[in-house]
Design an enzyme around this catalytic site. Structure first.
Site, PDB file in Angstrom:
ATOM      1  CD  GLN A 178      -3.571  -4.325   6.660  1.00  0.00           C
ATOM      2  OE1 GLN A 178      -3.742  -3.261   6.073  1.00  0.00           O
ATOM      3  NE2 GLN A 178      -3.912  -5.482   6.123  1.00  0.00           N
ATOM      4  CE  LYS A 225      -3.846  -2.377   2.288  1.00  0.00           C
ATOM      5  NZ  LYS A 225      -4.583  -2.664   3.529  1.00  0.00           N
ATOM      6  CG  ASP A 236      -9.325   0.574   5.874  1.00  0.00           C
ATOM      7  OD1 ASP A 236      -9.262   0.024   4.763  1.00  0.00           O
ATOM      8  OD2 ASP A 236      -8.557   0.324   6.819  1.00  0.00           O
TER       9      ASP A 236
HETATM   10  N1  GUN Z   1      -7.058  -6.384   6.252  1.00  0.00           N
HETATM   11  C1  GUN Z   1      -7.444  -7.013   5.129  1.00  0.00           C
HETATM   12  N2  GUN Z   1      -8.006  -6.139   4.264  1.00  0.00           N
HETATM   13  C2  GUN Z   1      -7.959  -4.943   4.864  1.00  0.00           C
HETATM   14  C3  GUN Z   1      -8.377  -3.636   4.459  1.00  0.00           C
HETATM   15  O1  GUN Z   1      -8.923  -3.408   3.377  1.00  0.00           O
HETATM   16  N3  GUN Z   1      -8.141  -2.644   5.353  1.00  0.00           N
HETATM   17  C4  GUN Z   1      -7.558  -2.879   6.548  1.00  0.00           C
HETATM   18  N4  GUN Z   1      -7.385  -1.840   7.350  1.00  0.00           N
HETATM   19  N5  GUN Z   1      -7.168  -4.066   6.954  1.00  0.00           N
HETATM   20  C5  GUN Z   1      -7.371  -5.089   6.104  1.00  0.00           C
END
Ligand code: GUN
Length: 277
Positions: A90, A48, A113
């Site tokens: 995350q 990311k 998110d």
């Molecule tokens: N863990 C798996 N997918 C995601 C996501 O899209 N955002 C976050 N914050 N954690 C994740």
């Protein structure tokens, strides 16, 4: 079979986003917070950050041995910092952390998110807000692949906060008929068989088999499972190749589109701020 090449589509979209970023007054700034040592989580947040920098954002990872209290304090500081446009914590969090408490703490205008209750409510009401990245990326992938959605029957396998639940609303908005199957569904095959479009997001390797779908189905595989050191989806790709009309690979399908959608959300955070100034 047509291969839905998420990697190539996301790469094209990122190039276009990079041009649009140049026209902003402020360079978008995305902060990714990691509270665990999971190797998979670390590889996701690294991807990311890398993609964010590639399209011209500022980005950094905050990785620490957080307690719940210190994580909340970190979020407070990022909320206060006017230089920061997007905050992503995350998931999953370490055992014992209250996920809702953490999500609730993020400023909804920086919640790229889209998991904050404010943004989820906006989604349910078809109002403008941040849409969770994986579902947003899936819709974009379907549209960029010119897949006909209106009036079609989509079956989602999985009901997570991150994928299944937001998808319900996004697909309804596309005028699809939506069925949701999950781990407690009595007869999974009976539910998946009528699907025109099948979206598998349960995290069970090779769950979807040829006898569970009709010929000509379109399959989006959201699963990322590690089996014997290899990444596999929730769909038995090899077995379904000759049955489907179109399908995403794992890796190289939904994953790159999730990252693209996150970048777009961060770009939108800056755009909204500039529009209301
Ligand atoms: N863990 C798996 N997918 C995601 C996501 O899209 N955002 C976050 N914050 N954690 C994740």
């Amino acid at each position: 079979m047509h291969l839905i090449d998420g990697k190539a589509i996301a790469s094209r979209l990122r190039r276009s986003l990079k041009d649009r970023v140049q026209t902003l007054k402020k360079q978008p700034h995305l902060v990714v917070v990691l509270a665990t040592d999971h190797p998979a989580s670390l590889s996701y947040v690294t991807a990311k950050e890398k993609a964010a920098i590639e399209v011209g954002f500022k980005s950094r990872i905050i990785k620490d041995k957080f307690t719940e209290a210190s994580l909340l304090k970190c979020i407070d500081e990022l909320n206060q910092d006017s230089e920061v446009d997007g905050i992503l914590v995350q998931l999953p969090l370490p055992d014992g952390f209250d996920q809702n408490k953490v999500i609730d703490r993020i400023d909804p205008t920086k919640d790229v998110d889209g998991f904050h209750p404010h943004n989820l409510a906006m989604l349910v009401q078809d109002r403008e807000g941040f849409v969770p990245a994986t579902p947003k990326g899936i819709i974009r992938l379907l549209k960029e692949s010119n897949i006909h959605l209106k009036g079609q029957h989509v079956v989602i396998v999985g009901r997570s906060l991150i994928v299944g639940k937001p998808l319900i609303h996004l697909l309804l908005k596309e005028n699809m008929s939506v069925t949701v199957a999950h781990s407690k569904s009595k007869d999974l095959k009976a539910l998946t068989l009528p699907a025109d479009v099948l979206i598998a997001a349960v995290g069970v390797p090779n769950l979807i088999q040829p006898d569970m779908v009709k010929k000509g189905v379109i399959i989006i595989d959201v699963g990322i499972n590690r089996v014997d050191g290899k990444l596999v989806g929730d769909v038995d790709f090899e077995a379904l190749k000759d049955v489907v009309e179109a399908m995403t690979p794992v890796p190289g399908g939904v994953g790159p589109m999730t990252i693209y959608a996150l970048l777009e959300n961060t770009y939108e955070a800056v755009l909204r701020k500039e529009e209301t100034l």
